[in-house]
Design a protein around this motif. Structure first.
Motif, PDB file in Angstrom:
ATOM      1  N   LEU A   9       9.818   1.653  -0.244  1.00 47.25           N
ATOM      2  CA  LEU A   9       8.510   1.015  -0.428  1.00 47.25           C
ATOM      3  C   LEU A   9       8.295   0.785  -1.918  1.00 47.25           C
ATOM      4  CD1 LEU A   9       5.831   0.052   0.827  1.00 47.25           C
ATOM      5  CD2 LEU A   9       4.933   2.351   0.397  1.00 47.25           C
ATOM      6  N   ASN A  10       8.545   1.819  -2.682  1.00 42.03           N
ATOM      7  CA  ASN A  10       8.541   1.714  -4.146  1.00 42.03           C
ATOM      8  C   ASN A  10       9.252   2.943  -4.685  1.00 42.03           C
ATOM      9  OD1 ASN A  10       6.569   3.901  -4.515  1.00 42.03           O
ATOM     10  ND2 ASN A  10       5.084   2.421  -3.715  1.00 42.03           N
ATOM     11  N   GLU A  38       1.992  -3.797  -0.962  1.00 47.30           N
ATOM     12  CA  GLU A  38       2.602  -2.783  -0.106  1.00 47.30           C
ATOM     13  C   GLU A  38       1.863  -2.563   1.200  1.00 47.30           C
ATOM     14  OE1 GLU A  38       3.341   0.631  -2.549  1.00 47.30           O
ATOM     15  OE2 GLU A  38       4.518  -0.542  -3.977  1.00 47.30           O
TER      16      GLU A  38
END
Lengths: 368, 368, 368, 368
Positions: free
Chosen positions: C18-19, B180
């Motif tokens: 992003l998550n 990330e």
């Protein structure tokens, strides 16, 4: 004790001890930064140092009730010494780093408390100076094996003269652990090695910094016989963490086994000292007594170590901090505080004597 | 070494290494934010990356005493190479992200330290440039299997010319883990793949960003024979975490097994690398040597991995950080620091040689 | 799809994911405080809620290499539905709390992503409204068993008309868990229960706050037969955490078992959902498929649940947050992100298909 | 109840109870610092105190579904008393430290809630004053065994007159644990021991600070017979943490076993109370009922203790905090809150009755 009257114990005062751990912060204010770092630090990531104390939480004492206990008696015996409590002021180098009275303060404080003391080869005071205070009270001498056999013999002679109950052979420190505080503080152990002064080598005043240079690195089991034979004193091997080493030492003539990881100052990544004790105690099987140290900060820790097989429990840094804060009275205060905690823990576990403590059940097998 | 004199190693300086972990923060200040993120990050939640190092705390080395050890000898041998220590600078892509000298700095630093180095297919310098510095010192080439067999043959030819001891086939990175930091930093791996320049494809200067596009995704066991047969070099399979894969690789002709989870950069949720090592070592059963990496930051970690069955221990990011901070002297300093810690740990575990280290007892079965 | 053109999906926009975990903070800014609290909270101390996700760290996937895998295929089948991925948007009450489009946004987003959706009895949109969007895409209806059998029949009729693949009988919520955020925020679930509007009871517009008042508290196994017999649809029992309940449900005719602790919203102190899955899967022994939810936030979590015996993996709150942030495009983005993570994890575990994933080895027995 | 009208219960008000733990901070604002410290503290490092509550997280309740449960019934019976819930306000010394009404507030609050109360020897109100409020509601008297048998007989007579269901013999507090808050706050337990006033010794108004001085330290099993024989009341032994002590107490005539570590106020380093319960319950094997306390803060904790073998569950400090905040209404509010949590937990575990709760399966053996 006429001698004592003429001795200068430096600044001495009564101190309050809330608990042993709380002394660290207070001592940091009266000891120099470099000196404090040297005393306090563990090696590498300090995993083993921290784990030493934390691992006691994995050992649960099972309290007992209605056991008819009143005023437990924590007195005990170790190698012929009557002790008020199964406590040892574990050997520490250069105690003048903490307080001007150094080992003579320690000797006075432990004598007043009725507990055992051990003096290091790298003490700030000579064996004779310390013995003058100790004066027959429970005392042992910790040997860092010198390269020079003549110097070794000198130390052993002095220890015998000092009425040492035993020689503790340091086996876990053939070199120093990697301790980063000294590097960060750019600190080099100061002060002379007092015990060199009396030995006729011209090395008087050699700095403690060269301590491993003066010591023998390659140690072996034959030393037990050699040291015992020369000194006529019992030899104890300190720094044992493997059952096989305990067995080897006993077979080679050791009078006691000293389980310790040097307070987490040597091999980081070693188990907590309390974790290896049960397996070693099973191997020793009462052939010789067991001394235990590393991480002890509470009366209940003392009971846990006794219940897992130890006979005499060493405490290190807290005595240095007590010494720093109050001189010999600080040392005594630390011992008395610990005795108070031990007394409560004995009562609440239904233990009348130290022999009862050794039978306390550990609760690991009571989980759901 | 005449060659070296004409080589520009960029800015080179001595660095202090307190410990390997402490280099990260310092390196973050001299490496660009995106580049640093790319080097440092693990995949997803970084569970496996963090667990790689933390899991070493669950493995306790049992110190030994009175073993007659003085000046332990950590030299060892790997695939015919004499090494001053069982250490490998694990292969890392694009080392110019850390320092202008890239792989030639790594080659110089590891050569000076007497340890093994491995160069990645995605290096910033060509195999030939690196080999000119390495010049016969312990060296391996890490292959990301190209889709283009012609290019693969070119790389193998170059590696053989560079006197590579082995080809390390990367098996755990058939695509990149989900990292990330790159997305947060909007970072795309920059710099060309130097090893493409010498290959006549017209792809010169292809960006490293397309690295998986250029690599074969579907790998299988037959590659071991194919690569070994063409190159005449030993083939090592990197990224093994399952005993069955180790067994398969050996049966298919692998000269060594490389246990690694890519420093936690690939499958997050995989076990710590040290956790899978014992089961793999039991399966391998000394048929071939084992390389180990992922999470190693201390000399004691090196000993733990050796004691659990590994033969050569890789360290990755810390060498990049050393390179960033001091050029090749930083690389050497990292290696020397680790050797110093290994030396202490060997002494304190009573290990004279690396073979002794492999027999150190792990204390998992000594709990209460 | 002509219909869709006339439908108002509210504010729709592309979102970056992003998550999944990172969506929570972003969604908290666009959802009202009380509404967000209601969606996010677990019961009591939120032990089970937090443990649901944390417990995945105790399950390690063992990566495999050289398995000849390229472009893994995560498509699967569930109760006759072809799915692009083994994912389910788990049923959640009152989706207009998150976004004005409510369940029709969810239906559109999941349809675009090719995954299963389930609609709650307490949805903000009627079954018919949702079905108009879903339009044959994979869809299930979650039943909170009404006290009024007439209303129940109405819901089952509507679900059958909506081409529901199954009725999910909620068995773990015969009353609501104790959730403190609602009390702190003085929040009472707002909005009407849309599905009451079409039923001729005069209860139109009854608030969702009375939802347990309208539901049957005392549920039993006979309901499975009763509901299945009336509706002609497969009946799935949701909220199973005990192997015996799984066995009972199957013997009483359940078409699938839904392992869930309601995302930690019901009994705090229950195990993590992933902890009970293996024992339940052993009991179910492939007689019926298993749906799993509670705590899933990563592609690797999906693989872990599949490897431990599940067939379809539900995700709850993250879809609400995606819906809040981007309307149906947010829902799709969440699904696509998860598919991307699943794809990487499949490649790195050497899994070509979902059937391969179910054979991945869990490393619990590889510890030292 | 005519009497109650004339009684001054001090300041009484309704209080909101979000959960039991949250009362601590609120109570700290209305109780004096020293008094609050005395009530709240555990001994030494408070390991056992904290572990008491934390250890409940290691016990997982397995929810059950489709069990046909509606409106669970938590009423139960203990030593002939009908209770609205299996709850006990555990005995606490000197309740006027928390609120002017002291034990009469506790008696009123517990009576209104239909639960059991126990009064300490060191209560701030006499047995007779408390009994006047309790007035036949479930009540027990906790005895700190006095050195003076005449005083003991007086207490037993008073307890019998007060219709006490049993005498609870405190066995785990033959001296006080080491509690540092009292030392830090320089706090000495204030207030007189009311129960001395009615006894003709001239010791009226003896301070609670001398409480251990007035108590017998050396207790044994014969006391059970002696106390039971004189009083004609069932004797319960409190503070049991070892199965052997439970067995001994039953064989010596105890009517019930009270598993407790005094809320972590006595031996720090003892296991969590919930950890020793299963082994003790196996030993007791339903010969007598089991009371349990230490660390209970949630309805699910009550269920866990019942499922592991207890019959009556004591809660200590939270009742003091409720008393401090609202007088008897605060006490009742704490009980009602806990009953509400118990009700939810019973429903969600499929438990119709307390007997069903005792059969709930604990999930320890369901791990991977």
């Amino acid at each position: 004790m006429a001698l004592e009257k003429t001795v200068d114990f430096g600044k001495v005062q009564d101190i309050d001890v809330l608990n042993l751990s709380s002394l660290e912060k207070r001592a940091a204010k009266v000891i120099g930064k470099g000196e404090f770092g040297y005393i306090e630090e563990g090696s590498d990531d300090e995993y083993t140092k921290k784990h030493n104390t934390a691992a006691f939480n994995e050992v649960h004492l099972l309290p007992r009730v209605l056991q008819n206990v009143e005023e437990p008696d924590q007195s005990t015996e170790f190698l012929g010494n009557e002790l008020a409590s199964p406590l040892l002021a574990a050997p520490i180098a250069g105690n003048t780093l903490a307080h001007e009275s150094g080992e003579i303060g320690l000797a006075k404080g432990t004598k007043e408390a009725g507990i055992m003391m051990a003096q290091s080869t790298f003490a700030s005071k000579t064996i004779a100076e310390t013995a003058a205070i100790s004066d027959g009270a429970p005392y042992m001498f910790q040997l860092y094996m010198p390269k020079d056999w003549g110097y070794c013999k000198y130390l052993l002679d002095e220890a015998r003269n000092a009425q040492a109950s035993a020689i503790i052979l340091t086996a876990d420190s053939t070199l120093g652990g990697y301790r980063e505080a000294d590097i960060i503080n750019n600190y080099h152990l100061k002060g002379k090695i007092a015990n060199l002064d009396g030995y006729n080598t011209g090395k008087k005043g050699v700095g403690a910094g060269s301590l491993f240079a003066e010591s023998m690195q390659s140690l072996n089991l034959d030393l037990i016989e050699k040291l015992g034979s020369y000194s006529g004193l019992p030899i104890i091997v300190k720094g044992i963490q493997h059952p096989l080493d305990a067995d080897n030492a006993i077979k080679a003539g050791a009078a006691a086994v000293y389980v310790s990881n040097h307070g987490g100052r040597q091999l980081d990544g070693a188990p907590a000292s309390i974790e290896v004790l049960p397996a070693i105690a099973r191997t020793v099987d009462h052939r010789v007594p067991i001394i235990f140290d590393s991480g002890v900060r509470r009366g209940t820790h003392v009971l846990k170590a006794l219940a897992l097989g130890a006979d005499l429990i060493g405490v290190g840094r807290p005595f240095s901090y007590g010494l720093a804060l109050g001189g010999w009275k600080g040392v005594q205060a630390v011992a008395e505080h610990l005795k108070m905690e031990i007394n409560i823990a004995m009562q609440l576990t239904g233990s009348r004597t130290i022999e009862d403590v050794k039978k306390i059940q550990i609760s690991s097998d009571l989980k759901f």
